[in-house]
Design an enzyme around this catalytic site. Structure first.
Site, short mmCIF file in Angstrom:
data_model
loop_
_atom_site.label_atom_id
_atom_site.label_comp_id
_atom_site.label_asym_id
_atom_site.label_seq_id
_atom_site.Cartn_x
_atom_site.Cartn_y
_atom_site.Cartn_z
CD GLU A 1 -2.81 1.14 2.49
OE1 GLU A 1 -2.92 0.37 3.15
OE2 GLU A 1 -3.66 2.25 2.20
CD GLU B 1 -6.12 0.15 0.03
OE1 GLU B 1 -6.08 0.99 1.11
OE2 GLU B 1 -5.24 -0.76 0.16
CD GLU C 1 -7.12 -1.28 6.62
OE1 GLU C 1 -8.40 -0.91 6.86
OE2 GLU C 1 -6.30 -0.38 6.15
P1 C2E Z 1 -5.53 3.54 5.71
O1 C2E Z 1 -5.85 3.59 3.98
O2 C2E Z 1 -6.56 2.76 6.31
O3 C2E Z 1 -4.06 3.11 5.85
C1 C2E Z 1 -3.62 2.30 6.94
C2 C2E Z 1 -3.19 3.04 8.11
O4 C2E Z 1 -2.90 2.33 9.12
C3 C2E Z 1 -1.83 3.84 7.73
O5 C2E Z 1 -1.82 5.05 8.41
C4 C2E Z 1 -0.69 3.01 8.15
O6 C2E Z 1 0.35 3.69 8.52
C5 C2E Z 1 -1.52 2.46 9.31
N1 C2E Z 1 -1.23 1.36 9.91
C6 C2E Z 1 -0.71 0.04 9.05
N2 C2E Z 1 -0.37 -0.98 10.05
C7 C2E Z 1 -0.57 -0.34 11.18
C8 C2E Z 1 -0.68 -1.06 12.43
O7 C2E Z 1 -0.21 -2.33 12.50
N3 C2E Z 1 -0.99 -0.44 13.38
C9 C2E Z 1 -1.27 0.81 13.48
N4 C2E Z 1 -1.69 1.53 14.44
N5 C2E Z 1 -1.35 1.20 12.30
C10 C2E Z 1 -1.00 0.72 11.12
P2 C2E Z 1 -1.36 6.42 7.69
O8 C2E Z 1 -0.36 6.30 6.68
O9 C2E Z 1 -1.17 7.41 8.76
O10 C2E Z 1 -2.58 6.86 6.80
C11 C2E Z 1 -3.95 7.14 7.26
C12 C2E Z 1 -4.94 7.29 6.40
O11 C2E Z 1 -4.66 8.31 5.60
C13 C2E Z 1 -4.93 6.02 5.74
O12 C2E Z 1 -5.81 5.08 6.10
C14 C2E Z 1 -5.60 6.53 4.36
O13 C2E Z 1 -7.06 6.69 4.45
C15 C2E Z 1 -5.15 8.01 4.38
N6 C2E Z 1 -4.20 8.06 3.09
C16 C2E Z 1 -2.71 7.94 3.39
N7 C2E Z 1 -1.98 8.02 2.34
C17 C2E Z 1 -2.87 8.87 1.40
C18 C2E Z 1 -2.87 9.08 -0.04
O14 C2E Z 1 -1.65 9.06 -0.72
N8 C2E Z 1 -4.03 9.35 -0.55
C19 C2E Z 1 -5.17 9.51 0.20
N9 C2E Z 1 -6.07 9.81 -0.42
N10 C2E Z 1 -5.31 9.04 1.40
C20 C2E Z 1 -4.29 8.66 2.12
MG MG Z 2 -5.93 2.39 2.50
MG MG Z 3 -7.57 1.16 5.64
MG MG Z 4 -7.83 3.69 7.99
#
Ligand code: C2E
Ligand code: MG
Ligand code: MG
Ligand code: MG
Length: 280
Positions: free
Chosen positions: A60, A147, A234
């Site tokens: 991802e 996604e 996740e």
């Molecule tokens: P998401 O798409 O559900 O991404 C998964 C989030 O969970 C990511 O946070 C990831 O770093 C985090 N994560 C993964 N494994 C674990 C784990 O074992 N424990 C915990 N506590 N967290 C975990 P992140 O990177 O802070 O992103 C948060 C949200 O921001 C994402 O949720 C997505 O909705 C959005 N996002 C991130 N990058 C992009 C992007 O490039 N474009 C868009 N439109 N949204 C993004």
């Molecule tokens: Mg995602």
């Molecule tokens: Mg997610």
């Molecule tokens: Mg999320």
């Protein structure tokens, strides 16, 4: 006393309000700037593992922004700003291009998953942006998936379905992200043939202490089996969670247990230079 209280309130309350307004405006300016130069924007990758083979089948793409004065700014803080500032198309295009280019260089043939903001699904521009990123990178469409959350389907209506169908017709995979949070409805699963359902990490983690959360994961995994759709758990952090979600029938998993989001080698020199190798 009342006056003093008022003064106190003004001191405590007003500056905070002012702060958040100024902060928004400043964030927006900084974000526009970052997009203009794109020096401080990075895409990190986190593995998605097939639980049967144990192999990384997908990664991802997760956007990261580092500002020299503020440090790392998490997506939950800057994505809403981008949405309000009308920068979502820039954001999507940036991530799509980076992700397709990076994935094209992976030797393990894993696919790449790109998050698309709800507000850009159904605008009609998404299929074109995806087609451009694929063409520029040479990545086969079958190695890209997008996604989307249920919010995109709720607010985007038929136009949203049309955009997703156009991607589907190109051969791009479509994942339903964060399933179980927000306004989950089984109608969403019937309205569109997703090829992956991602079960929100909160259910996986709360399942340690709460049997109702564990039951929800189990039900969603079984739904995936019945619909023949892959289910990605996740937020898997511990071996116990892995064992449980696997027993429940989830086909794939993602989380710190398998790997954190990490930069590409290409970005490492720049991250060293700005002294920001250790991240969120
Ligand atoms: P998401 O798409 O559900 O991404 C998964 C989030 O969970 C990511 O946070 C990831 O770093 C985090 N994560 C993964 N494994 C674990 C784990 O074992 N424990 C915990 N506590 N967290 C975990 P992140 O990177 O802070 O992103 C948060 C949200 O921001 C994402 O949720 C997505 O909705 C959005 N996002 C991130 N990058 C992009 C992007 O490039 N474009 C868009 N439109 N949204 C993004
Ligand atoms: Mg995602
Ligand atoms: Mg997610
Ligand atoms: Mg999320």
């Amino acid at each position: 006393a009342a006056k003093a209280g008022g003064k106190n309130m003004a001191r405590v309350f007003l500056p905070q309000m002012e702060d958040s307004l100024i902060m928004r405006a400043r964030l927006e300016r900084m974000l526009r700037d970052a997009f203009a130069h794109s020096r401080d924007l990075f895409v990190f990758y986190q593995p998605i593992v097939d639980l049967t083979s144990g192999r990384v089948v997908s990664r991802e793409a997760l956007m990261r922004w580092h500002d020299s004065s503020r440090g790392w700014i998490p997506p939950k803080d800057f994505i809403p700003v981008a949405e309000e500032a009308g920068l979502v198309y820039e954001l999507d295009s940036f991530v799509l291009h980076a992700a397709c280019r990076d994935a094209a260089a992976w030797t393990d043939e894993a696919s790449v998953a790109v998050n698309i903001s709800a507000s850009s699904v159904g605008q009609g521009r998404l299929p074109g942006a995806v087609a451009m990123a694929l063409a520029a990178s040479g990545l086969p469409a079958t190695r890209l998936s997008v996604e989307v959350t249920e919010t995109a389907l709720m607010s985007g209506g038929n136009e949203a379905l049309r955009d997703l169908q156009a991607l589907r017709d190109m051969g791009v995979g479509i994942s339903l992200d964060d399933f179980g949070t927000g306004f989950s409805s089984l109608a969403h699963l019937r309205a569109f043939p997703f090829d992956r359902i991602k079960i929100d990490g909160s259910f996986v983690q709360d399942g340690d202490r709460r049997s109702d959360c564990a039951a929800i994961v189990r039900a969603l995994a079984q739904l995936g089996v019945t619909l023949r759709v892959a289910t990605v758990a996740e937020g898997v952090e511990t071996p116990q969670q892995r064992q449980r979600i696997q027993a429940d029938g989830c086909t794939h998993a993602q989380g710190y247990l398998f790997g954190r989001p990490e930069p590409t080698l290409r970005d490492v020199p720049r991250l060293r230079e700005i002294n920001a190798l250790h991240v969120c």
